[in-house]
Scaffold this active site. Structure first.
Site, PDB file in Angstrom:
ATOM      1  N   GLY A 160      58.970  81.488  18.503  1.00  0.00           N
ATOM      2  CA  GLY A 160      58.937  80.920  17.065  1.00  0.00           C
ATOM      3  C   GLY A 160      60.199  81.498  16.639  1.00  0.00           C
ATOM      4  O   GLY A 160      60.879  81.667  15.432  1.00  0.00           O
TER       5      GLY A 160
ATOM      6  N   GLU B  46      56.321  82.786  28.683  1.00  0.00           N
ATOM      7  CA  GLU B  46      56.845  81.876  27.553  1.00  0.00           C
ATOM      8  C   GLU B  46      57.709  83.166  27.041  1.00  0.00           C
ATOM      9  O   GLU B  46      57.850  84.594  26.928  1.00  0.00           O
ATOM     10  CB  GLU B  46      55.922  81.852  26.506  1.00  0.00           C
ATOM     11  CG  GLU B  46      53.772  81.871  26.895  1.00  0.00           C
ATOM     12  CD  GLU B  46      54.048  81.246  25.051  1.00  0.00           C
ATOM     13  OE1 GLU B  46      53.317  80.682  24.808  1.00  0.00           O
ATOM     14  OE2 GLU B  46      53.004  82.899  24.478  1.00  0.00           O
TER      15      GLU B  46
ATOM     16  N   SER C 245      58.377  77.666  21.277  1.00  0.00           N
ATOM     17  CA  SER C 245      59.358  76.822  20.056  1.00  0.00           C
ATOM     18  C   SER C 245      59.181  75.348  21.101  1.00  0.00           C
ATOM     19  O   SER C 245      60.038  74.256  21.039  1.00  0.00           O
ATOM     20  CB  SER C 245      60.936  77.067  19.687  1.00  0.00           C
ATOM     21  OG  SER C 245      60.808  78.002  19.634  1.00  0.00           O
TER      22      SER C 245
ATOM     23  N   GLY D 214      52.347  77.366  19.058  1.00  0.00           N
ATOM     24  CA  GLY D 214      52.113  78.004  19.052  1.00  0.00           C
ATOM     25  C   GLY D 214      52.327  77.388  17.118  1.00  0.00           C
ATOM     26  O   GLY D 214      51.332  76.343  17.209  1.00  0.00           O
ATOM     27  N   GLY D 215      53.532  77.873  16.798  1.00  0.00           N
ATOM     28  CA  GLY D 215      53.774  76.936  15.212  1.00  0.00           C
ATOM     29  C   GLY D 215      53.442  75.596  15.284  1.00  0.00           C
ATOM     30  O   GLY D 215      52.718  74.933  14.394  1.00  0.00           O
TER      31      GLY D 215
ATOM     32  N   GLU E 251      52.794  88.768  22.059  1.00  0.00           N
ATOM     33  CA  GLU E 251      52.903  89.724  21.130  1.00  0.00           C
ATOM     34  C   GLU E 251      52.414  90.462  20.763  1.00  0.00           C
ATOM     35  O   GLU E 251      52.003  91.361  20.246  1.00  0.00           O
ATOM     36  CB  GLU E 251      52.390  88.676  19.412  1.00  0.00           C
ATOM     37  CG  GLU E 251      53.843  87.953  18.960  1.00  0.00           C
ATOM     38  CD  GLU E 251      53.371  86.534  18.579  1.00  0.00           C
ATOM     39  OE1 GLU E 251      52.245  85.962  18.473  1.00  0.00           O
ATOM     40  OE2 GLU E 251      54.532  85.631  18.819  1.00  0.00           O
TER      41      GLU E 251
ATOM     42  N   HIS F 160      49.406  88.147  25.764  1.00  0.00           N
ATOM     43  CA  HIS F 160      50.527  87.182  24.934  1.00  0.00           C
ATOM     44  C   HIS F 160      51.505  88.172  23.953  1.00  0.00           C
ATOM     45  O   HIS F 160      51.160  89.425  24.348  1.00  0.00           O
ATOM     46  CB  HIS F 160      50.040  86.785  23.477  1.00  0.00           C
ATOM     47  CG  HIS F 160      51.064  85.601  22.903  1.00  0.00           C
ATOM     48  ND1 HIS F 160      52.084  85.985  21.677  1.00  0.00           N
ATOM     49  CD2 HIS F 160      51.564  83.988  22.695  1.00  0.00           C
ATOM     50  CE1 HIS F 160      52.697  84.970  21.546  1.00  0.00           C
ATOM     51  NE2 HIS F 160      52.224  84.029  22.104  1.00  0.00           N
TER      52      HIS F 160
ATOM     53  N   ASN G 114      48.161  77.409  20.254  1.00  0.00           N
ATOM     54  CA  ASN G 114      47.391  79.239  19.968  1.00  0.00           C
ATOM     55  C   ASN G 114      48.623  79.256  18.105  1.00  0.00           C
ATOM     56  O   ASN G 114      49.286  79.676  17.925  1.00  0.00           O
ATOM     57  CB  ASN G 114      48.990  80.278  20.155  1.00  0.00           C
ATOM     58  CG  ASN G 114      48.982  81.710  20.230  1.00  0.00           C
ATOM     59  OD1 ASN G 114      47.556  81.929  19.171  1.00  0.00           O
ATOM     60  ND2 ASN G 114      50.333  82.151  20.868  1.00  0.00           N
ATOM     61  N   TRP G 115      47.243  79.138  17.164  1.00  0.00           N
ATOM     62  CA  TRP G 115      47.460  79.562  16.288  1.00  0.00           C
ATOM     63  C   TRP G 115      48.025  80.743  15.291  1.00  0.00           C
ATOM     64  O   TRP G 115      48.516  80.744  13.777  1.00  0.00           O
ATOM     65  CB  TRP G 115      46.161  79.236  15.000  1.00  0.00           C
ATOM     66  CG  TRP G 115      45.282  77.379  15.595  1.00  0.00           C
ATOM     67  CD1 TRP G 115      46.180  76.843  16.182  1.00  0.00           C
ATOM     68  CD2 TRP G 115      44.282  76.684  14.795  1.00  0.00           C
ATOM     69  NE1 TRP G 115      45.417  74.903  16.255  1.00  0.00           N
ATOM     70  CE2 TRP G 115      44.492  75.715  15.530  1.00  0.00           C
ATOM     71  CE3 TRP G 115      43.370  77.816  13.892  1.00  0.00           C
ATOM     72  CZ2 TRP G 115      43.209  74.974  14.500  1.00  0.00           C
ATOM     73  CZ3 TRP G 115      42.765  76.647  13.452  1.00  0.00           C
ATOM     74  CH2 TRP G 115      42.596  75.330  13.784  1.00  0.00           C
ATOM     75  N   LYS G 116      47.500  81.844  15.893  1.00  0.00           N
ATOM     76  CA  LYS G 116      48.019  83.007  15.760  1.00  0.00           C
ATOM     77  C   LYS G 116      47.201  83.581  14.319  1.00  0.00           C
ATOM     78  O   LYS G 116      45.776  83.236  14.439  1.00  0.00           O
ATOM     79  CB  LYS G 116      49.535  82.926  15.804  1.00  0.00           C
ATOM     80  CG  LYS G 116      50.357  82.270  17.095  1.00  0.00           C
ATOM     81  CD  LYS G 116      51.815  83.320  16.701  1.00  0.00           C
ATOM     82  CE  LYS G 116      52.474  82.385  18.073  1.00  0.00           C
ATOM     83  NZ  LYS G 116      53.724  82.588  18.528  1.00  0.00           N
TER      84      LYS G 116
HETATM   85  P1  PGA Z   1      55.696  79.013  19.405  1.00  0.00           P
HETATM   86  O1  PGA Z   1      55.180  80.285  19.543  1.00  0.00           O
HETATM   87  O2  PGA Z   1      56.000  77.600  19.926  1.00  0.00           O
HETATM   88  O3  PGA Z   1      55.869  78.486  17.949  1.00  0.00           O
HETATM   89  O4  PGA Z   1      57.082  79.654  19.862  1.00  0.00           O
HETATM   90  C1  PGA Z   1      54.902  79.984  21.156  1.00  0.00           C
HETATM   91  C2  PGA Z   1      53.470  81.140  21.608  1.00  0.00           C
HETATM   92  O5  PGA Z   1      54.068  82.021  20.784  1.00  0.00           O
HETATM   93  O6  PGA Z   1      52.431  81.035  21.764  1.00  0.00           O
END
Ligand code: PGA
Length: 252
Positions: free
Chosen positions: A172, A166, A213, A234-235, A96, A94, A9-11
């Site tokens: 993050g 999650e 994470s 994510g990251g 967010e 998600h 997930n590149w966000k």
């Molecule tokens: P993260 O994000 O790996 O940067 O913690 C995961 C996600 O939000 O899918």
């Protein structure tokens, strides 16, 4: 047997030029990892370019969100049909989106029904906030998100759904959930809820990922757990070596 699944997930990261560069660098190494369903989820503007670069590979493409309506006066939104032109997958609900853009279990459910209708494989995210975690409400919150988010879904389609657990406090933050804790939530809360919705056989067929994470250093611990079938990253999905290593860990 549930096939391992890893999605990046590149966000809201990477311009089209940057996305091209990342996929160009990722493509070969990622394609060489067998036995894992692999999916990249760049921002909307890069979907066209990335879909071209992924042509002929076994790497799937996903959007990070979509609207449930087919078309119309919804300024700024993207329809299921527009996503389906380029993607096989879509991330829904998600945390967010829930925290910053007002998504609810009801809107997630509408989107999921739209994904079912058009034939997109959904990656549905559930997870409790730090406050809910600290007040021992994980079970109640995750069960509710699962049962309301996935309601009125055809059991025949359900086995195709991918669920991502999650915990919001782990996203993050560098503060990942322990693998034992994540597995317990999947085993004791999510799968029983899926079994109530779709029956035990389907619940056992649905892939459930961990997200929050995940790195190359900790991924193997999650994948060693019996109820965790992969990761939503994510990251670390923005770094070629990290994402390839995580995907390789899922293949083992
Ligand atoms: P993260 O994000 O790996 O940067 O913690 C995961 C996600 O939000 O899918």
């Amino acid at each position: 047997m549930r096939k391992p699944f890893v999605a990046g997930n590149w966000k809201m990261n990477k311009t089209v030029a940057e996305a091209r560069e990342l996929v160009f660098n990722l493509n070969k190494q990622l394609s060489e990892v067998a036995g894992v369903e692999k999916v990249l989820c760049p921002p909307f503007p890069s979907l066209v370019a990335v879909s071209g670069l992924l042509e002929g590979t076994d790497i799937g493409l996903g959007a990070q969100n979509m609207h449930w309506e087919e078309k119309g006066a919804f300024t700024g939104e993207v329809s299921p049909g527009m996503v389906k032109e380029f993607c096989g997958y879509v991330i829904l609900g998600h945390s967010e989106r829930r925290a910053y853009f007002g998504e609810t279990d009801e809107s997630v459910n509408r989107k999921l029904i739209a994904a079912q209708k058009i034939g997109l494989t959904p990656i549905v995210c559930v997870g409790e906030t730090l406050e809910q975690y600290e007040s021992n409400r994980t079970s109640e919150v995750v069960a509710r998100q699962t049962s309301l988010g996935l309601k009125d879904i055809d059991p025949a389609f359900a086995s195709r759904i991918v669920v991502a657990y999650e915990p919001v406090w782990a996203i993050g933050t560098g503060k990942a959930s322990t693998a034992d804790n994540a597995n317990a939530v999947v085993k004791d809360i999510i799968r029983p809820e899926l079994a109530r919705l779709f029956g035990n056989e389907t619940a056992q067929a649905i892939r459930v990922l961990y997200g929050g994470s995940v790195t190359a250093a900790n991924a193997a611990e999650y994948f060693a757990q019996p109820d965790i079938d992969g990761a939503l990253v994510g990251g670390a999905s923005l770094k070629v070596d990290e994402f390839v290593a995580i995907t390789k860990a899922a293949a083992k």
